[in-house]
Enzyme design. Structure first.
Site, PDB file in Angstrom:
ATOM      1  N   GLY A 293       0.833  -1.196   0.000  1.00  0.00           N
ATOM      2  CA  GLY A 293       0.000   0.000   0.000  1.00  0.00           C
ATOM      3  C   GLY A 293       0.871   1.251   0.000  1.00  0.00           C
ATOM      4  O   GLY A 293       0.447   2.318  -0.438  1.00  0.00           O
ATOM      5  N   SER A 294       2.114   1.095   0.453  1.00  0.00           N
ATOM      6  CA  SER A 294       3.054   2.222   0.455  1.00  0.00           C
ATOM      7  C   SER A 294       3.711   2.324  -0.919  1.00  0.00           C
ATOM      8  O   SER A 294       4.219   1.330  -1.452  1.00  0.00           O
ATOM      9  CB  SER A 294       4.096   1.993   1.549  1.00  0.00           C
ATOM     10  N   THR A 295       3.686   3.513  -1.485  1.00  0.00           N
ATOM     11  CA  THR A 295       4.198   3.690  -2.852  1.00  0.00           C
ATOM     12  C   THR A 295       5.726   3.614  -2.898  1.00  0.00           C
ATOM     13  O   THR A 295       6.289   2.894  -3.720  1.00  0.00           O
ATOM     14  CB  THR A 295       3.749   5.052  -3.418  1.00  0.00           C
TER      15      THR A 295
END
Lengths: 199, 199
Positions: free
Chosen positions: B11-13
């Site tokens: 979910g973290s880019t």
């Protein structure tokens, strides 16, 4: 020689690292950088970008990260420095006036030393006067000129230019239309200026 | 061999950069890294740390910065990837279950490829099922086990551990009590693990 714009704001903590090492970095890389003070508080308020206020864990990390990186660059610093600073606009108005007259960079470096090494808050008249004094400027005269409508408007105009470039924080290095945010992106910016991509 | 914990959240880019290069980086530096999925959304909500939502200028920069750095690392990416992802908890529950069973790292790398190269949102059942399938796991079975109270509780426990360490975002590398936040701090973390300061 690659040409870069260094957009910074007195009041930005991470800018300490860049302001203290930029001259050496330019010599080492044969790069030329134009120092451009602006009002990062205006930009960040407008964009609802509040990175540290009310965020104790992230704030604590920020100081620790700066401490570790300052040591890496052999910089002396008493951390945490007083933060946030009070009159961010005035400090940067003084810096902008100094850029026009050729003493702005030196003043900025001295003011950051007073803020980060001696612990005097950089937006205070005490810190500004002392930094002006050490820059061979007359504090009373300069502070009065820095508050004049011309200089107030000039900083606002520079801040608008920063916003138009897509700047959202400080320090930022800009090469053409490319923005590189953070002291840790200096080498990316230089690489972009030289070869048009990050190596 | 230096020992580091890699705290990440699907979910973290920016975790894309680390997840794609970490194996090569470990080989190159003879480092050993433990992959530890947690729920960064819980941490950031709790700490009111909202870096991109409602911040179009900063978000645009984030994608551009990732694009430039992905090119630097010779990674392929279709940007912007769908963001934010929907079921962040489920994706990381699957990853945590996979870590217990030895296929978690491979699953994470495949899922990031599906998300960043193929444009399928990483918290969707489509992406999770496809990544599990490519990891030689039974999607129906694994998704059901990943939703079990045990795994839900295990991810919450890991997230609590992350909070106790002072983690506020992903990716983070942790060496003892030192937190290094961001793909751009890998070398700082390694240096800390080796010599106790940043070089």
């Amino acid at each position: 020689m690659p040409d870069l714009d260094f957009w910074y704001s007195i009041g930005s903590t991470y800018s300490f690292l860049t302001i203290m090492r930029l001259d050496d970095w330019c010599s080492e890389h044969d790069a030329s950088v134009t120092w451009r003070p602006f009002n990062v508080r205006t930009v960040m308020s407008q964009q609802k970008n509040i990175p540290f206020a009310g965020k104790p864990v992230k704030s604590a990390y920020m100081w620790r990260d700066i401490e570790r990186r300052a040591a890496k660059y052999h910089m002396h610093a008493q951390l945490p420095a007083p933060y946030p600073i009070s009159d961010l606009a005035l400090a940067n108005q003084v810096a902008l006036l100094g850029m026009e007259e050729g003493w702005g960079k030196n003043f900025t470096q001295i003011l950051y030393r007073i803020w980060f090494e001696e612990g005097v808050e950089a937006g205070s008249e005490t810190a500004l006067s002392e930094a002006l004094h050490r820059s061979q400027q007359d504090p009373r005269l300069i502070l009065s000129r820095a508050r004049s409508p011309d200089i107030v408007a000039a900083l606002e105009a520079e801040t608008l230019r920063a916003i138009k470039l897509g700047i959202f924080g400080a320090p930022s290095l800009v090469v053409g239309n490319e923005v590189f945010w953070g002291d840790d992106r200096l080498d990316d910016a230089l690489s972009w200026a030289r070869v048009g991509h990050v190596i």
